[in-house]
Design a protein around this motif. Structure first.
Motif, PDB file in Angstrom:
ATOM      1  N   PRO A   1      44.026  52.199  68.020  1.00 33.56           N
ATOM      2  CA  PRO A   1      45.384  51.914  67.556  1.00 33.56           C
ATOM      3  C   PRO A   1      45.486  51.846  66.026  1.00 33.56           C
ATOM      4  O   PRO A   1      44.625  51.271  65.364  1.00 33.56           O
ATOM      5  CB  PRO A   1      45.700  50.552  68.181  1.00 33.56           C
ATOM      6  CG  PRO A   1      44.384  49.938  68.500  1.00 33.56           C
ATOM      7  CD  PRO A   1      43.393  51.049  68.677  1.00 33.56           C
TER       8      PRO A   1
ATOM      9  N   THR B   1      50.262  40.972  70.083  1.00 32.35           N
ATOM     10  CA  THR B   1      51.052  42.152  70.445  1.00 32.35           C
ATOM     11  C   THR B   1      51.322  42.964  69.185  1.00 32.35           C
ATOM     12  O   THR B   1      51.160  42.464  68.061  1.00 32.35           O
ATOM     13  CB  THR B   1      52.391  41.736  71.075  1.00 32.35           C
ATOM     14  OG1 THR B   1      53.057  40.835  70.164  1.00 32.35           O
ATOM     15  CG2 THR B   1      52.183  41.017  72.402  1.00 32.35           C
ATOM     16  N   ALA B   2      51.712  44.225  69.375  1.00 34.07           N
ATOM     17  CA  ALA B   2      51.958  45.114  68.232  1.00 34.07           C
ATOM     18  C   ALA B   2      52.997  44.494  67.306  1.00 34.07           C
ATOM     19  O   ALA B   2      54.074  44.080  67.742  1.00 34.07           O
ATOM     20  CB  ALA B   2      52.440  46.471  68.729  1.00 34.07           C
TER      21      ALA B   2
ATOM     22  N   ARG C   1      43.698  44.195  67.355  1.00 30.51           N
ATOM     23  CA  ARG C   1      44.121  44.948  68.540  1.00 30.51           C
ATOM     24  C   ARG C   1      44.883  44.041  69.501  1.00 30.51           C
ATOM     25  O   ARG C   1      44.607  42.852  69.598  1.00 30.51           O
ATOM     26  CB  ARG C   1      42.886  45.484  69.275  1.00 30.51           C
ATOM     27  CG  ARG C   1      42.238  46.685  68.625  1.00 30.51           C
ATOM     28  CD  ARG C   1      40.896  46.948  69.281  1.00 30.51           C
ATOM     29  NE  ARG C   1      40.450  48.305  69.045  1.00 30.51           N
ATOM     30  CZ  ARG C   1      40.666  49.328  69.871  1.00 30.51           C
ATOM     31  NH1 ARG C   1      41.309  49.140  71.006  1.00 30.51           N
ATOM     32  NH2 ARG C   1      40.232  50.537  69.574  1.00 30.51           N
ATOM     33  N   GLU C   2      45.784  44.639  70.254  1.00 32.59           N
ATOM     34  CA  GLU C   2      46.552  43.871  71.241  1.00 32.59           C
ATOM     35  C   GLU C   2      45.618  43.282  72.295  1.00 32.59           C
ATOM     36  O   GLU C   2      44.605  43.885  72.652  1.00 32.59           O
ATOM     37  CB  GLU C   2      47.573  44.783  71.936  1.00 32.59           C
ATOM     38  CG  GLU C   2      48.677  45.242  71.011  1.00 32.59           C
ATOM     39  CD  GLU C   2      49.811  45.923  71.767  1.00 32.59           C
ATOM     40  OE1 GLU C   2      50.955  45.481  71.602  1.00 32.59           O
ATOM     41  OE2 GLU C   2      49.551  46.882  72.521  1.00 32.59           O
TER      42      GLU C   2
ATOM     43  N   ASP D   1      50.255  49.706  62.740  1.00 36.83           N
ATOM     44  CA  ASP D   1      51.509  49.130  63.259  1.00 36.83           C
ATOM     45  C   ASP D   1      51.477  48.888  64.766  1.00 36.83           C
ATOM     46  O   ASP D   1      52.413  48.349  65.333  1.00 36.83           O
ATOM     47  CB  ASP D   1      52.729  49.965  62.843  1.00 36.83           C
ATOM     48  CG  ASP D   1      52.696  51.377  63.386  1.00 36.83           C
ATOM     49  OD1 ASP D   1      51.810  51.670  64.219  1.00 36.83           O
ATOM     50  OD2 ASP D   1      53.538  52.197  62.968  1.00 36.83           O
ATOM     51  N   LYS D   2      50.366  49.259  65.403  1.00 34.87           N
ATOM     52  CA  LYS D   2      50.182  48.923  66.826  1.00 34.87           C
ATOM     53  C   LYS D   2      49.316  47.666  66.975  1.00 34.87           C
ATOM     54  O   LYS D   2      48.858  47.339  68.060  1.00 34.87           O
ATOM     55  CB  LYS D   2      49.492  50.080  67.550  1.00 34.87           C
ATOM     56  CG  LYS D   2      50.300  51.369  67.607  1.00 34.87           C
ATOM     57  CD  LYS D   2      51.123  51.415  68.882  1.00 34.87           C
ATOM     58  CE  LYS D   2      51.603  52.804  69.262  1.00 34.87           C
ATOM     59  NZ  LYS D   2      52.252  53.552  68.193  1.00 34.87           N
ATOM     60  N   ARG D   3      49.070  46.996  65.873  1.00 36.37           N
ATOM     61  CA  ARG D   3      48.215  45.807  65.868  1.00 36.37           C
ATOM     62  C   ARG D   3      48.996  44.594  65.377  1.00 36.37           C
ATOM     63  O   ARG D   3      50.130  44.741  64.913  1.00 36.37           O
ATOM     64  CB  ARG D   3      46.992  46.051  64.967  1.00 36.37           C
ATOM     65  CG  ARG D   3      46.089  47.188  65.462  1.00 36.37           C
ATOM     66  CD  ARG D   3      45.013  47.532  64.457  1.00 36.37           C
ATOM     67  NE  ARG D   3      44.067  48.534  64.959  1.00 36.37           N
ATOM     68  CZ  ARG D   3      42.745  48.391  64.979  1.00 36.37           C
ATOM     69  NH1 ARG D   3      42.185  47.274  64.516  1.00 36.37           N
ATOM     70  NH2 ARG D   3      41.967  49.337  65.444  1.00 36.37           N
TER      71      ARG D   3
ATOM     72  N   GLU E   1      44.225  58.017  71.256  1.00 36.78           N
ATOM     73  CA  GLU E   1      45.175  56.918  71.463  1.00 36.78           C
ATOM     74  C   GLU E   1      44.449  55.596  71.718  1.00 36.78           C
ATOM     75  O   GLU E   1      45.058  54.537  71.673  1.00 36.78           O
ATOM     76  CB  GLU E   1      46.090  57.234  72.652  1.00 36.78           C
ATOM     77  CG  GLU E   1      47.086  58.322  72.334  1.00 36.78           C
ATOM     78  CD  GLU E   1      48.003  58.639  73.511  1.00 36.78           C
ATOM     79  OE1 GLU E   1      47.870  57.969  74.561  1.00 36.78           O
ATOM     80  OE2 GLU E   1      48.825  59.557  73.368  1.00 36.78           O
TER      81      GLU E   1
END
Length: 646
Positions: A332, A425-426, A399-400, A335-337, A329
């Motif tokens: 990322p 943010t994502a 990355r966030e 879609d988490k970036r 986890e």
């Protein structure tokens, strides 16, 4: 029974084997050392004469808080616990981890390390990444270096490739030892006196001659002509490497050794060393990087086509980044970036009333810090891109987190930094629109030397001493990578130092690439003073002129600036840098290290109408041949235009 092309995992007492019908990788358990890579019927591509722990491994260099310098305790990262993270027909991911506690103080670096290896179906190779973590209550420490090392079979892998124009057959490791090799100014550089193969006689072998900038360091490796195989390190992203796109790292070198460098202080010095303080919690994912294997389709093919294939595979890996298959986890997926885009323009009123597009600017996000601090930042992640010819840029898959937006552009001095922090943010897609960089400037250009591009490559780089050549770099655009070029200064200027006359001299021929010391006959070194001679038709009274000095690198150097005062012993300089730099780029054929910009005020009383001389003295001689600096660009500016009306 699953089909033979699915991914198989065989867990045994002291090792595990991952295979997918194309490649088989054997890793010691629970240590996590890669002991074997088998491919195309070859039992092991790694050097079997080496001990199991000395074939394929992650290592690091660490030191206690407050330790000066860039060295420390070297540690091969040894797992104490093994775990199967994912196992199915499509993919296997395995973990070799080690936990830190206070009983281990002083014996290993105070971090938890989780080394991961991944094998996928139908993929000719394997991936590796690691998660490093330091908890706030643990001791402070420094981390100068971490990397992955692979040592290939020296009887099979003799041809190294790191770029289209940087590849060659390499000497053997024993050529560097005993009577076969003679160490030169530092241990890494060895003159091959009696090599096993005569063709290498009289050449210098030095791993630093094969360094590469991060932006160019996406694939490198080795070809075995007798096996018709290639083994490559593919590094698809720079996000986990420190120091931005121009930071230089080691690649491959005699061994045959293949590296994936993540953190290093090379070409930067102690300021680059990652320092984790007490109370800091820190976590970083290094990688994944891809070890890629390829072979020729038939015996009639050219072995060098393996390099072309490796480059194509590198493009595939880059386009697949960020990978969607690592299980941690802490890595990322896309879609988490987030993303950012915009256009960088340059405003220099002395060149144009219009905003000019920042053609080919380097634009990047780095952890918050002072302007230009991204050069030395090593704890977090950085995301860089090159703008197009109109200054438009887009950076995807960030990355966030909170970042500074930074930029620099060939043709202009200094560093740009956007005034607000960027919060990624994502799923965000930030457009900063048109942003404007105003490079430092007070008045019109009176004269300039060089090109503001953070490198000394445009200046005069001499031919190497015929006794110390690397054949690869004869007639090569990277001619600065030859050994011993610093010694040529004393030969060209045995008694008097360099004098450069504006309007007459040509910086491509008359400005030596490095401002170094002069070697005296008795192995002592003396400081050197360069002169820039220039004429002024008229001098504006009671005004301030400005000298901009951009340095491409410095190594335990002190630059003193005087105007029309030639007695360096008796006169106070109008400016001194103080002692700066541990970049070591002079010794390591680097042509640049850390960029530094100095802005020097020159009161008009120091100038005369007619002939003037600017004196630049490098005063330090403590480390002998390697005290010195490289200029990027120098400019004299007249007073601000509004002062002419006074």
């Amino acid at each position: 029974m699953s089909n033979q092309d699915s991914v198989q995992l065989d867990v045994q007492e002291s090792h595990v084997v991952m295979g997918n019908g194309k490649v088989k990788v054997t890793i010691s358990k629970p240590d996590g050392f890669v002991t074997g890579i088998s491919y195309q019927g070859v039992d092991n591509l790694l050097e079997t004469h080496n001990e199991d722990f000395n074939r394929g491994y992650w290592d690091l260099v660490w030191s206690d808080e407050g330790t000066p310098g860039t060295t420390g305790k070297s540690e091969r990262i040894k797992g104490t616990s093994f775990e199967v993270v994912v196992e199915n027909e499509e993919l296997v991911e395995i973990s070799f981890s080690r936990k830190w506690d206070s009983s281990l103080q002083d014996s290993i670096a105070p971090i938890n390390v989780d080394k991961r290896f991944i094998m996928r179906k139908d993929v000719t190779g394997f991936y590796s990444y690691a998660i490093f973590e330091h908890l706030a209550e643990w001791p402070a420490f420094n981390l100068p270096q971490t990397r992955i090392v692979y040592k290939l079979r020296k009887d099979k892998f003799k041809y190294m490739a790191i770029a289209d124009n940087r590849q060659r057959k390499m000497p053997l490791p024993e050529d560097r030892l005993g009577k076969r090799g003679r160490p030169l100014a530092y241990p890494e550089a060895v003159l091959l006196v009696h090599p096993v193969e005569d063709e290498f006689k009289g050449e210098v072998d030095d791993k630093y001659e094969y360094s590469s900038e991060n932006k160019d360091l996406k694939v490198h490796g080795w070809i075995s002509h007798n096996l018709d195989l290639g083994c490559w390190q593919i590094i698809p992203s720079n996000e986990f490497r420190s120091g931005g796109l121009s930071k230089q790292n080691l690649t491959s070198h005699v061994g045959p050794i293949s590296l994936a460098m993540f953190l290093s202080a090379h070409y930067a010095g102690e300021d680059m060393v990652m320092k984790v303080k007490a109370g800091d919690s820190w976590k970083k994912v290094f990688g994944p990087v891809f070890t890629y294997l390829n072979c020729l389709p038939d015996k009639t093919s050219d072995p060098l086509s393996l390099w072309q294939d490796a480059k194509n595979q590198m493009l595939t890996e880059v386009q697949s980044w960020p990978y969607d298959f690592p299980a941690s986890e802490d890595f990322p997926v896309s879609d988490k970036r987030g993303c950012i885009s915009g256009r960088l323009l340059v405003c220099d009123k002395f060149l144009s009333d219009d905003f000019l597009p920042a053609n080919g600017a380097f634009v990047g996000l780095a952890p918050p810090g002072e302007v230009g601090s991204w050069q030395l930042e090593s704890k977090g992640y950085q995301f860089w891109t090159e703008a197009d010819s109109d200054g438009y840029f887009a950076i995807n898959d960030i990355r966030e987190g909170e970042y500074n937006l930074n930029g620099y552009v060939t043709g202009w001095i200094g560093d740009y930094q956007y005034e607000q922090l960027i919060n990624i943010t994502a799923g965000c897609d930030i457009d900063v629109g048109n942003i404007v960089y105003e490079p430092p400037r007070d008045g019109p250009t009176v004269w300039e030397i060089g090109i503001p591009d953070r490198s000394a490559a445009e200046f005069f780089v001499p031919d190497p001493n015929p006794k110390y050549i690397n054949k690869l770099y004869i007639g090569h655009p990277d001619r600065f990578r030859q050994y011993g070029l610093w010694e040529r200064y004393t030969e060209l200027y045995p008694k008097e130092d360099l004098v450069f006359t504006i309007g007459v001299s040509d910086y491509k021929k008359d400005w030596f690439f490095a401002h170094v010391t002069r070697k005296m006959g008795d192995d002592t070194y003396q400081k050197t003073t360069w002169q820039i001679k220039f004429k002024l038709e008229n001098v504006q009274k009671s005004c301030t002129y400005k000298i901009r000095i951009a340095l491409a690198t410095a190594n335990v150097a002190e630059l003193q600036v005087r105007m029309n005062d030639d007695d360096t012993e008796k006169t106070t300089p109008i400016f001194t840098t103080g002692v700066i730099g541990h970049d070591n780029a002079i010794a390591r054929h680097g042509i640049h290290g850390i960029y530094r910009l100095y802005n020097v005020d020159v009161p008009s009383e120091k100038l005369v109408e007619g002939d003037n001389t600017l004196f630049l003295t490098q005063t330090m001689t403590t480390t002998g041949a390697f005290n010195g600096l490289m200029y990027d660009y120098i400019r004299l500016e007249g007073p601000p235009l509004d002062s002419y009306s006074h």
